[in-house]
Design an enzyme around this catalytic site. Structure first.
Site, short mmCIF file in Angstrom:
data_model
loop_
_atom_site.label_atom_id
_atom_site.label_comp_id
_atom_site.label_asym_id
_atom_site.label_seq_id
_atom_site.Cartn_x
_atom_site.Cartn_y
_atom_site.Cartn_z
N ALA A 22 49.16 30.02 50.84
CA ALA A 22 49.77 31.35 50.81
C ALA A 22 51.00 31.44 51.72
O ALA A 22 51.89 32.27 51.49
CB ALA A 22 48.74 32.38 51.22
N THR A 26 54.88 33.97 51.82
CA THR A 26 55.03 35.18 52.65
C THR A 26 56.50 35.58 52.75
O THR A 26 56.81 36.76 52.83
CB THR A 26 54.45 34.97 54.07
OG1 THR A 26 55.06 33.84 54.67
CG2 THR A 26 52.95 34.79 54.04
N GLN A 101 47.65 26.33 46.02
CA GLN A 101 46.51 27.24 46.06
C GLN A 101 46.95 28.64 45.62
O GLN A 101 46.12 29.53 45.49
CB GLN A 101 45.96 27.32 47.49
CG GLN A 101 45.39 26.03 48.01
CD GLN A 101 44.95 26.17 49.46
OE1 GLN A 101 45.72 25.96 50.38
NE2 GLN A 101 43.71 26.54 49.65
N ASP A 104 50.59 33.02 42.41
CA ASP A 104 51.73 33.92 42.18
C ASP A 104 52.75 33.38 41.17
O ASP A 104 53.67 34.10 40.78
CB ASP A 104 52.43 34.26 43.50
CG ASP A 104 52.82 33.02 44.32
OD1 ASP A 104 53.18 31.99 43.71
OD2 ASP A 104 52.78 33.08 45.56
N HIS A 121 44.04 27.24 41.92
CA HIS A 121 43.28 28.50 41.93
C HIS A 121 43.68 29.42 40.79
O HIS A 121 43.39 30.61 40.81
CB HIS A 121 43.42 29.21 43.28
CG HIS A 121 42.73 28.49 44.41
ND1 HIS A 121 42.98 28.71 45.74
CD2 HIS A 121 41.77 27.52 44.38
CE1 HIS A 121 42.21 27.92 46.48
NE2 HIS A 121 41.48 27.18 45.67
N CYS A 129 39.01 36.52 29.77
CA CYS A 129 37.73 37.21 29.54
C CYS A 129 36.61 36.36 30.12
O CYS A 129 36.51 35.17 29.81
CB CYS A 129 37.49 37.44 28.04
SG CYS A 129 35.81 38.05 27.72
N CYS A 132 34.11 35.42 26.68
CA CYS A 132 34.51 34.53 25.58
C CYS A 132 35.68 33.61 25.94
O CYS A 132 36.05 32.74 25.16
CB CYS A 132 34.86 35.34 24.33
SG CYS A 132 36.41 36.26 24.45
N CYS A 154 37.48 43.23 27.05
CA CYS A 154 38.04 42.24 26.13
C CYS A 154 38.10 42.83 24.72
O CYS A 154 37.10 43.38 24.22
CB CYS A 154 37.18 40.99 26.16
SG CYS A 154 37.70 39.74 24.97
N CYS A 157 35.52 40.63 22.41
CA CYS A 157 34.06 40.61 22.55
C CYS A 157 33.51 41.72 23.44
O CYS A 157 32.30 41.80 23.63
CB CYS A 157 33.60 39.25 23.07
SG CYS A 157 33.92 39.01 24.82
#
Ligand code: NAD
Length: 261
Positions: A22, A26, A101, A104, A121, A129, A132, A154, A157
């Site tokens: 992160a 910043t 990680q 953005d 990540h 969803c 599904c 969703c 589904c």
């Protein structure tokens, strides 16, 4: 160890892998979680809300999450000098793989190529969803939130929708993790940039690199969990350190490239 020494390692490395956290974003206006001004440092309860079990069990947590996504600073953020420097390092042929990680999407916007990037990540630029697996651009769901749906379901589904990011309690994508581990294990220089190195299993990646005999370089404004294992710790603002590092690599490489031609 000085910036010039690290630049020389990058210039002569066989395989450089970078891991960003992160902290690289910043300076684009996106707060980190655990830095001095971090979201979780200032509001420890926010960490609990990032848990997948909590999100699924509590409709009010989802309503809050959709509002937060609508107004999140990442939506308007632009890449900064740190992101651009890593894209340049790749263009110089000095970056085998970039593992981030961050969710953005700023490395892609800065010009890093998708083939050399693992967003381990996930990405907040997409929705998914949870039932599904349907996936698409986040803006499609945010339009529904703007139109008044507080917790949009969703359309295929009826399942629970979420940003296509890995929350606490969710497994990483196995192929992404395997690719990151393989590259780290084959690297001879590993850059850990703007990460506290406390989020696992990603924090094992520098260990893999060290086991292969790689030099570990940590770039961060604050101490990290692995400073004592690093061959170089460059302390300061990423948006200043990375461009100065990469411009030295560019300068180191230019005369040699010209000589070879
Ligand atoms: P972190 O929040 O735990 O740590 C960020 C680190 O970067 C801290 O050590 C901080 O001191 C340092 N830092 C912050 N700004 C800096 C700067 N300008 N120059 C130098 N150092 C700086 O981050 P993490 O370890 O990456 O873990 C947080 C998790 O939360 C990540 O896994 C990520 O998925 C997620 N996250 C993502 C974003 C994003 O996408 N931009 C933002 C917040 C959190």
């Amino acid at each position: 160890m000085a910036v010039a020494d690290v630049a020389a390692w990058l210039t002569h490395a066989r395989s450089v892998v970078a891991l960003t956290g992160a902290g690289i974003s910043t300076e684009s206006g996106i707060p980190d979680f655990r830095g001095p001004q971090g979201v979780w440092t200032r509001d420890p309860k926010a960490e609990a809300r990032a848990d997948i079990g909590y999100y699924v069990a509590h409709p009010e947590a989802r309503r809050e999450a959709w509002q937060a996504r609508l107004h999140h600073p990442a939506r308007a953020a632009q890449p900064n000098a740190g992101h651009r420097a890593l894209a340049e390092l790749e263009r110089l042929g000095r970056l085998q793989l970039l593992v981030t990680q961050n969710i953005d999407g700023l490395h892609l916007l800065a010009g890093s190529s998708p083939e050399r990037l693992v967003e381990i990540h996930g990405s907040a630029r997409d929705y998914v969803c949870l039932s599904c697996g349907d996936r698409g651009p986040m803006d499609e769901v945010l339009d529904r939130v703007r139109a008044g749906e507080e917790d949009p379901a969703c359309l295929n589904c009826g399942g629970i929708l979420k940003s296509a990011t890995i929350s606490f309690g969710q497994q990483l994508v196995a192929a992404d993790l395997a690719r990151a581990e393989r590259a780290a294990g084959q690297s001879d220089v590993f850059l850990a940039i703007g990460t506290t190195l406390t989020v696992y299993p990603v924090a094992w990646l520098p260990e893999r690199a060290l086991a292969n005999g790689a030099r570990l370089v940590i770039i961060n404004a604050e101490p990290t969990a692995m400073d004592d294992r690093a061959h170089a710790v460059l302390r300061g603002q990423i948006g200043e350190i990375l461009p100065s590092l990469v411009s030295r690599v560019a300068a180191d490489r230019t005369p040699r490239a010209a000589g070879k031609d």
